[in-house]
Design an enzyme around this catalytic site. Structure first.
Site, mmCIF file in Angstrom:
data_model
loop_
_atom_site.group_PDB
_atom_site.id
_atom_site.type_symbol
_atom_site.label_atom_id
_atom_site.label_comp_id
_atom_site.label_asym_id
_atom_site.label_seq_id
_atom_site.Cartn_x
_atom_site.Cartn_y
_atom_site.Cartn_z
ATOM 1 N N GLY A 25 0.835 -1.207 0.000
ATOM 2 C CA GLY A 25 0.000 0.000 0.000
ATOM 3 C C GLY A 25 0.867 1.254 0.000
ATOM 4 O O GLY A 25 2.098 1.188 -0.122
ATOM 5 N N TRP A 50 -5.849 12.176 5.394
ATOM 6 C CA TRP A 50 -5.671 12.611 3.999
ATOM 7 C C TRP A 50 -4.326 12.121 3.423
ATOM 8 O O TRP A 50 -3.526 12.899 2.901
ATOM 9 C CB TRP A 50 -5.738 14.134 3.897
ATOM 10 C CG TRP A 50 -7.026 14.799 4.282
ATOM 11 C CD1 TRP A 50 -7.990 14.328 5.123
ATOM 12 C CD2 TRP A 50 -7.479 16.102 3.854
ATOM 13 N NE1 TRP A 50 -9.003 15.248 5.241
ATOM 14 C CE2 TRP A 50 -8.715 16.342 4.479
ATOM 15 C CE3 TRP A 50 -6.952 17.072 3.020
ATOM 16 C CZ2 TRP A 50 -9.440 17.528 4.284
ATOM 17 C CZ3 TRP A 50 -7.675 18.260 2.837
ATOM 18 C CH2 TRP A 50 -8.896 18.470 3.460
ATOM 19 N N LEU A 69 1.595 3.570 2.397
ATOM 20 C CA LEU A 69 2.536 3.740 3.508
ATOM 21 C C LEU A 69 3.597 2.646 3.502
ATOM 22 O O LEU A 69 4.792 2.918 3.684
ATOM 23 C CB LEU A 69 1.766 3.742 4.843
ATOM 24 C CG LEU A 69 2.617 3.920 6.089
ATOM 25 C CD1 LEU A 69 3.382 5.249 6.057
ATOM 26 C CD2 LEU A 69 1.750 3.855 7.353
ATOM 27 N N ILE A 102 -3.399 -10.754 7.504
ATOM 28 C CA ILE A 102 -3.481 -10.544 8.967
ATOM 29 C C ILE A 102 -4.765 -11.125 9.557
ATOM 30 O O ILE A 102 -4.897 -11.232 10.770
ATOM 31 C CB ILE A 102 -3.309 -9.055 9.373
ATOM 32 C CG1 ILE A 102 -4.422 -8.174 8.795
ATOM 33 C CG2 ILE A 102 -1.932 -8.523 8.990
ATOM 34 C CD1 ILE A 102 -4.505 -6.786 9.458
ATOM 35 N N LYS A 129 -12.064 0.904 12.221
ATOM 36 C CA LYS A 129 -10.714 1.371 12.592
ATOM 37 C C LYS A 129 -10.669 1.663 14.095
ATOM 38 O O LYS A 129 -9.661 1.404 14.754
ATOM 39 C CB LYS A 129 -10.335 2.620 11.790
ATOM 40 C CG LYS A 129 -10.093 2.387 10.314
ATOM 41 C CD LYS A 129 -8.869 1.525 10.005
ATOM 42 C CE LYS A 129 -7.558 2.196 10.305
ATOM 43 N NZ LYS A 129 -6.396 1.340 9.928
ATOM 44 N N ALA A 182 -4.789 -2.580 5.903
ATOM 45 C CA ALA A 182 -6.111 -2.058 6.275
ATOM 46 C C ALA A 182 -7.065 -2.215 5.108
ATOM 47 O O ALA A 182 -6.638 -2.320 3.953
ATOM 48 C CB ALA A 182 -6.000 -0.575 6.648
ATOM 49 N N TYR A 183 -8.354 -2.215 5.436
ATOM 50 C CA TYR A 183 -9.392 -2.085 4.413
ATOM 51 C C TYR A 183 -9.693 -0.594 4.353
ATOM 52 O O TYR A 183 -10.271 -0.036 5.285
ATOM 53 C CB TYR A 183 -10.636 -2.898 4.805
ATOM 54 C CG TYR A 183 -11.675 -2.914 3.709
ATOM 55 C CD1 TYR A 183 -11.744 -3.964 2.800
ATOM 56 C CD2 TYR A 183 -12.578 -1.854 3.568
ATOM 57 C CE1 TYR A 183 -12.690 -3.963 1.779
ATOM 58 C CE2 TYR A 183 -13.520 -1.848 2.549
ATOM 59 C CZ TYR A 183 -13.568 -2.903 1.660
ATOM 60 O OH TYR A 183 -14.507 -2.894 0.643
ATOM 61 N N TYR A 237 -16.159 2.289 7.986
ATOM 62 C CA TYR A 237 -14.689 2.331 7.983
ATOM 63 C C TYR A 237 -14.175 2.886 9.321
ATOM 64 O O TYR A 237 -13.335 2.264 9.976
ATOM 65 C CB TYR A 237 -14.203 3.190 6.807
ATOM 66 C CG TYR A 237 -12.730 3.531 6.852
ATOM 67 C CD1 TYR A 237 -11.769 2.555 6.608
ATOM 68 C CD2 TYR A 237 -12.299 4.829 7.145
ATOM 69 C CE1 TYR A 237 -10.408 2.870 6.648
ATOM 70 C CE2 TYR A 237 -10.954 5.153 7.182
ATOM 71 C CZ TYR A 237 -10.016 4.167 6.942
ATOM 72 O OH TYR A 237 -8.680 4.474 6.986
#
Ligand SMILES: NC(=O)c1ccc[n+]([C@@H]2O[C@H](COP(=O)([O-])OP(=O)(O)OC[C@H]3O[C@@H](n4cnc5c(N)ncnc54)[C@H](OP(=O)(O)O)[C@@H]3O)[C@@H](O)[C@H]2O)c1
Length: 292
Positions: A11, A152, A13, A39, A131, A62-63, A127
């Site tokens: 992804g 963002w 990051l 995961i 989270k 993450a989703y 979402y």
């Protein structure tokens, strides 16, 4: 030498961490993503962490599809909540550490001053709710861990607002952009550097504290409209931008109207300096242009 597992490493990051990690000689990184390391598969994850002698995980998995999550709540819950619990469980067994990434979407956006870590959370969509559940799995655990909430996020990797604006701006004469949502962009490269600096820096002992949540974005405040204006300027794209209200651009999930994060705590605890969003945007656009 610390062995660090980066989950969700393909992804935005994760890719930035991959690129920067070569500069850090205290750590050896293993980069894993779907389908190789899921995961959500507790047994495989735990065996991997044990077998590869992992000391620390940076969880970038993450989703992240905010609108799709409304109809795919089960998958979002699996990845953003159960997956994080699986990581915590695996790390508990080996006394490992965790840097987990969360989001400004845990807030409802009704503030008018920057959100502090201690502010009340009230996510407005699936979402954000999933989270938040992931955050709680970390906060309520006994492992040495921190949760970094960001906002963002963009990068030269993956799909994001910056790349979409550059692409559409080159194709269309004008674009309507929302001006009444306020926040701060975050260059994933800056967040990646922060994660690695935290791990390798002198203040890394602060990973072991009771107040596990930190806020991180670039410095400054903007609207999507002003952000898009800067993207067009810095990218030399000739496209007229028309400011519109949120009400004129309906989305499946409501977005927080205001999600500026107060970053005093991360700056003070880990002695980090944060670049202004416009300087980082300039860096990212240069990189995108060089790559294209
Ligand atoms: N993007 C934003 O604007 C934003 C804003 C605030 C906070 N954040 C948070 O910042 C973090 C990093 O975001 P990002 O933009 O880098 O996300 P991203 O680009 O969507 O990357 C997430 C990665 O996780 C992978 N993944 C999904 N499910 C997985 C699973 N079960 N096991 C292992 N890997 C899995 C994804 O693979 P697939 O692509 O194959 O699904 C993807 O490669 C996330 O925690 C996100 O919630 C993001």
């Amino acid at each position: 030498m610390m062995r660090v597992l980066i989950t969700g490493s393909n992804g935005q990051l994760g890719s930035e961490i991959k690129e920067l990690s070569a500069n850090y000689d205290k750590i050896e990184c293993l980069f894993k993503d779907l389908p190789e390391l899921d995961i959500c598969d507790a047994n495989v994850l735990s065996a991997f962490i044990t077998d590869y002698n992992i000391n620390v995980v940076i969880n970038c998995a993450a989703y992240t599809a905010v609108d799709k999550a409304e109809k795919a709540a089960d998958i979002a819950e699996q990845v953003n909540s159960t997956g994080v619990s699986n990581l915590v469980y695996a790390l508990e067994k080996i006394n490992g550490k965790l840097i987990h990434i969360s989001t400004d979407y845990v807030f409802d956006g009704n503030h008018s001053v920057p959100y502090k870590e201690s502010d009340f959370v009230s996510p407005i969509g699936v979402y954000g709710k999933t989270k938040r559940a992931g955050e709680l799995a970390v906060i309520n655990s006994n492992i040495d861990a921190i949760v970094i909430r960001t906002s963002w996020l963009y990068s030269s990797y993956g799909n994001n607002f910056v790349k979409t604006m550059l692409h559409l701006g080159n194709e269309k004469k004008s674009l309507n952009i929302i001006f009444d949502q306020i926040g701060t962009p975050t260059y994933a490269k800056d967040l990646a550097k922060t994660c690695l600096d935290i791990l390798c820096g002198e203040s890394s002992a602060n990973l072991n504290n009771d107040e596990k949540i930190y806020h991180y974005s670039n410095e400054g405040v903007t609207s999507w409209y002003d952000f898009a204006t800067a993207i067009m300027e810095l990218g030399n794209v000739d496209c007229k931008l028309v400011p519109i209200q949120t009400i004129d651009y309906p989305t499946v999930t409501k977005r927080p109207k205001y999600s500026v994060l107060d970053k005093s705590k991360i700056k003070s605890d880990f002695k980090i300096k944060i670049p202004h969003w416009r300087d980082s945007l300039e860096d990212c656009i240069k990189k995108i242009n060089t790559n294209s």
